[in-house]
Scaffold this motif. Structure first.
Motif, mmCIF file in Angstrom:
data_model
loop_
_atom_site.group_PDB
_atom_site.id
_atom_site.type_symbol
_atom_site.label_atom_id
_atom_site.label_comp_id
_atom_site.label_asym_id
_atom_site.label_seq_id
_atom_site.Cartn_x
_atom_site.Cartn_y
_atom_site.Cartn_z
ATOM 1 N N ALA A 42 0.820 -1.206 0.000
ATOM 2 C CA ALA A 42 0.000 0.000 0.000
ATOM 3 C C ALA A 42 0.853 1.255 0.000
ATOM 4 C CB ALA A 42 -0.926 -0.013 1.201
ATOM 5 N N LYS A 43 2.026 1.154 0.550
ATOM 6 C CA LYS A 43 2.872 2.336 0.698
ATOM 7 C C LYS A 43 4.312 2.005 0.346
ATOM 8 C CE LYS A 43 0.178 4.087 4.602
ATOM 9 N NZ LYS A 43 0.227 4.359 6.044
ATOM 10 N N PRO A 44 5.094 2.999 -0.029
ATOM 11 C CA PRO A 44 6.521 2.765 -0.276
ATOM 12 C C PRO A 44 7.233 2.408 1.039
ATOM 13 C CG PRO A 44 5.797 4.897 -1.165
ATOM 14 C CD PRO A 44 4.695 4.388 -0.281
ATOM 15 N N GLN A 49 9.693 6.768 1.508
ATOM 16 C CA GLN A 49 8.681 7.766 1.895
ATOM 17 C C GLN A 49 9.363 9.027 2.408
ATOM 18 O OE1 GLN A 49 6.570 5.310 4.813
ATOM 19 N NE2 GLN A 49 4.653 5.815 3.780
ATOM 20 N N TYR A 52 11.945 10.752 -0.584
ATOM 21 C CA TYR A 52 11.337 11.280 -1.803
ATOM 22 C C TYR A 52 10.001 11.978 -1.555
ATOM 23 C CZ TYR A 52 14.796 8.093 -3.842
ATOM 24 O OH TYR A 52 15.957 7.450 -4.167
ATOM 25 N N GLY A 53 9.407 11.750 -0.376
ATOM 26 C CA GLY A 53 8.066 12.278 -0.167
ATOM 27 C C GLY A 53 7.902 13.304 0.933
ATOM 28 N N SER A 54 8.820 13.356 1.890
ATOM 29 C CA SER A 54 8.528 14.181 3.069
ATOM 30 C C SER A 54 8.999 15.619 2.889
ATOM 31 C CB SER A 54 9.197 13.586 4.309
ATOM 32 O OG SER A 54 10.569 13.943 4.380
ATOM 33 N N LEU A 119 13.722 8.698 -9.272
ATOM 34 C CA LEU A 119 12.369 8.241 -8.955
ATOM 35 C C LEU A 119 11.950 7.043 -9.793
ATOM 36 C CD1 LEU A 119 10.434 11.596 -8.443
ATOM 37 C CD2 LEU A 119 11.701 10.222 -6.788
ATOM 38 N N ARG A 123 11.114 3.586 -7.652
ATOM 39 C CA ARG A 123 9.733 3.131 -7.547
ATOM 40 C C ARG A 123 9.595 1.732 -8.151
ATOM 41 N NH1 ARG A 123 4.061 6.216 -8.781
ATOM 42 N NH2 ARG A 123 2.738 4.417 -8.389
ATOM 43 N N LYS A 147 12.681 11.042 -16.269
ATOM 44 C CA LYS A 147 12.055 10.303 -15.174
ATOM 45 C C LYS A 147 12.828 10.425 -13.861
ATOM 46 C CE LYS A 147 8.921 8.874 -18.036
ATOM 47 N NZ LYS A 147 7.604 9.556 -18.022
ATOM 48 N N TRP B 278 5.382 11.582 7.753
ATOM 49 C CA TRP B 278 5.403 11.210 6.334
ATOM 50 C C TRP B 278 5.116 9.725 6.138
ATOM 51 C CZ3 TRP B 278 9.208 7.827 7.023
ATOM 52 C CH2 TRP B 278 10.124 8.117 8.049
ATOM 53 N N GLU B 279 4.969 8.980 7.227
ATOM 54 C CA GLU B 279 4.732 7.538 7.076
ATOM 55 C C GLU B 279 3.385 7.206 6.464
ATOM 56 O OE1 GLU B 279 5.623 5.428 10.770
ATOM 57 O OE2 GLU B 279 7.128 6.987 11.059
ATOM 58 N N LYS B 280 2.515 8.179 6.383
ATOM 59 C CA LYS B 280 1.227 7.884 5.751
ATOM 60 C C LYS B 280 1.248 8.153 4.247
ATOM 61 C CE LYS B 280 -0.792 12.292 7.220
ATOM 62 N NZ LYS B 280 0.440 12.748 7.880
ATOM 63 N N LEU B 281 2.349 8.638 3.727
ATOM 64 C CA LEU B 281 2.423 8.945 2.292
ATOM 65 C C LEU B 281 2.292 7.674 1.455
ATOM 66 C CD1 LEU B 281 5.377 11.533 2.220
ATOM 67 C CD2 LEU B 281 2.906 12.002 2.222
ATOM 68 N N GLY B 282 1.498 7.762 0.411
ATOM 69 C CA GLY B 282 1.337 6.651 -0.518
ATOM 70 C C GLY B 282 2.288 6.778 -1.695
ATOM 71 N N TRP B 283 2.168 5.823 -2.620
ATOM 72 C CA TRP B 283 3.060 5.830 -3.792
ATOM 73 C C TRP B 283 2.982 7.144 -4.555
ATOM 74 C CZ3 TRP B 283 6.728 2.336 -4.342
ATOM 75 C CH2 TRP B 283 6.586 1.107 -3.687
ATOM 76 N N GLY B 284 1.742 7.617 -4.745
ATOM 77 C CA GLY B 284 1.557 8.824 -5.549
ATOM 78 C C GLY B 284 2.093 10.076 -4.873
ATOM 79 N N ASP B 285 2.180 10.047 -3.543
ATOM 80 C CA ASP B 285 2.728 11.204 -2.823
ATOM 81 C C ASP B 285 4.241 11.296 -2.985
ATOM 82 O OD1 ASP B 285 0.221 11.982 -1.678
ATOM 83 O OD2 ASP B 285 0.429 10.356 -0.227
ATOM 84 N N ALA B 286 4.901 10.151 -2.937
ATOM 85 C CA ALA B 286 6.364 10.147 -2.997
ATOM 86 C C ALA B 286 6.867 10.094 -4.443
ATOM 87 C CB ALA B 286 6.914 8.964 -2.195
ATOM 88 N N PHE B 287 6.043 9.550 -5.344
ATOM 89 C CA PHE B 287 6.478 9.345 -6.730
ATOM 90 C C PHE B 287 5.440 9.888 -7.698
ATOM 91 C CE2 PHE B 287 8.512 6.093 -4.146
ATOM 92 C CZ PHE B 287 9.824 6.124 -4.587
ATOM 93 N N ASP B 290 4.025 11.060 -13.409
ATOM 94 C CA ASP B 290 4.727 11.311 -14.680
ATOM 95 C C ASP B 290 6.205 10.906 -14.612
ATOM 96 O OD1 ASP B 290 5.515 13.369 -12.985
ATOM 97 O OD2 ASP B 290 5.766 14.782 -14.637
ATOM 98 N N LYS B 291 6.652 10.422 -13.471
ATOM 99 C CA LYS B 291 8.031 9.927 -13.358
ATOM 100 C C LYS B 291 8.087 8.403 -13.321
ATOM 101 C CE LYS B 291 9.359 14.114 -13.321
ATOM 102 N NZ LYS B 291 9.660 14.648 -14.660
ATOM 103 N N LYS B 292 6.961 7.779 -13.613
ATOM 104 C CA LYS B 292 6.972 6.312 -13.674
ATOM 105 C C LYS B 292 7.862 5.844 -14.812
ATOM 106 C CE LYS B 292 3.367 3.613 -11.608
ATOM 107 N NZ LYS B 292 2.242 2.703 -11.819
#
Lengths: 296, 296
Positions: A42-44, A49, A52-54, A119, A123, A147, B278-287, B290-292
């Motif tokens: 569900a999560k990275p 996280q 790349y996300g915080s 990224l 990912r 990317k 930041w532990e609640k961040l999902g894939w889309g938040d961290a990545f 368009d960088k897939k």
């Protein structure tokens, strides 16, 4: 440390998704055997996280880049006598450096997780639940342009250094065989032109393998290097990566008086908890035995 | 990024344990179903290896502490008009601050993963493979003295600030009910005296729960706060932790011009990839989508 305490609030019914003030605790638990396949996680992973996300990491990286730009502008007001590239045989106890002479100024950075965040493959590896795959990485070096992203504040930092007349150079262990892909990747991230052999130094440019020392020396023969930036100690000197160097000695070298005088004063570290040479550390390396504790 | 490339060297027969120049790749893979029980994991989780074990993190933290000490000495040469504690209702777009007046100087720090590393329970949770347990943490607050350590350079930083006449204060979400344990823990780590109600502010001191804003304001009513230090944005302002604040807005707030003017200039961030909001961040938040990228 808001998190731990807030676990109580979470347990008391504060929904995870909507509870920004009450973050979830660290996922220290590996998934149980019955967990869904890694691809459906569900999560990275927590380190990804964070990095790349915080906003915590973004603000830290951005501030580091601002510091580098400020340092560069300050440093060239008077010509320094020495580069921050260690001279051959120099030790961290009493470091000596390559001379600046009248050479033009340069700032030398690692590329991956120093100028850009990768990224795309990060990912990919994490979603697939696969370990690092060198064949995939080779493809990434060749086809990843667009990317990867410049890290927070990195475009502004690079532009500020160039505007001040400081040549920005990348010294990375991407391969010479994929030089064009790396040039394209850095350009597509908004970082401008890096040219192989001029401002882009790659593994395979010399016979040193993954050691960047020889390439650093080649750069320092043409430039007065006022800044080194990286996410790993090997971006500063190969002596931190000597074969069989015990963890305690590596730690001592990186935090002794000679090194401490350089951090933030020519040598700049970026956080990267996602991968690095510290991955071989065992429990005893990270947690001294006299700090063991258990609840009753 | 030495690691990825060095995978090739490892694959070519360079033994893991003895190959300091050739670190292992990131353990992005969760253990397979047949893996040994978590308690027998050969190594700590990667984020813990990095934070608590790596010279990369140690040097970064040490440099941050040196920067704080330098900043403190510089900042009090002339009395600032304002604290770095936001005034009630202040926004990050155009921040306003509590006034300094003629109040004595103070520096205010979070405790956990800002002044000290909680090696005791972090190892315990990770070795057991259990998630965070509030009952265990409560015991830790009460009995952990001697099993936490001051972070690299923190004792020197705290001593330098105090020597300059700057009062060092901790504002933490440890509980008021365990005040003595936290006082003991900070003292045993070599950080000197923190006294509840004077230089130690805890959750339960007011009605604000885990928000530190009220406690920050209480401190700023008595002190000219020139430094805030923490590992999470809530250590600077609760507005980063507003309920339901989308991840993109939290990011924007922490990196806008108002915040950027404060990072490293009064507000100081320590890296902590082990736990955080930041532990609640999902894939889309961290990545960003368009960088897939995928290999062919």
């Amino acid at each position: 440390m808001t998190t731990f305490r807030n676990w109580l609030l979470l347990a008391a019914g504060c929904g995870l998704a909507g509870c920004a003030a009450s973050p979830a605790p660290a996922p220290l638990t590996p998934p149980p055997a019955a967990a869904p396949a890694p691809a459906e996680a569900a999560k990275p992973p927590v380190a990804l996280q964070y990095l790349y996300g915080s906003p915590e990491a973004a603000a830290l990286v951005r501030a580091t880049n601002a510091r580098i730009a400020d340092y560069g502008a300050w440093r060239i007001r008077e010509r320094p006598k020495d580069s921050v590239v260690l001279a051959p045989g120099a030790t961290m106890d009493a470091p000596t450096f390559e001379p600046c002479g009248s050479k033009p100024f340069a700032a030398v950075f690692d590329a991956d997780e120093t100028l850009i965040w990768n990224l795309g493959p990060m990912r990919y590896f994490a979603e697939k639940g696969t370990a690092f795959d060198p064949k995939v990485w080779d493809q990434w070096e060749k086809t990843g342009a667009g990317k990867a992203i410049a890290m927070p504040g990195t475009v502004a930092m690079v532009n500020a250094l160039r505007a001040a007349g400081i040549t920005v150079i990348a010294n990375t262990n991407r391969t010479a065989a994929a030089a064009k892909g790396s040039e394209d990747t850095l350009r597509a991230a908004g970082l401008g032109e890096f040219r192989h052999g001029e401002t882009l130094f790659l593994m395979g440019d010399d016979t040193g393998g993954s050691s960047k020392d020889g390439r650093r020396r080649a750069i320092a023969s043409k430039y007065c290097v006022i800044i080194l930036g990286g996410d790993q100690l090997g971006d500063f000197s190969q002596q931190f990566n000597v074969k069989d160097l015990p963890a305690t000695q590596r730690m001592a070298l990186a935090t002794n008086a000679g090194a401490t005088a350089l951090w933030d004063k020519g040598w700049f570290l970026f956080p990267n908890p996602v991968y690095g040479p510290w991955e071989k550390l065992g429990w005893g390396d990270a947690f001294p035995s006299d700090k063991k504790w258990e609840p009753k």
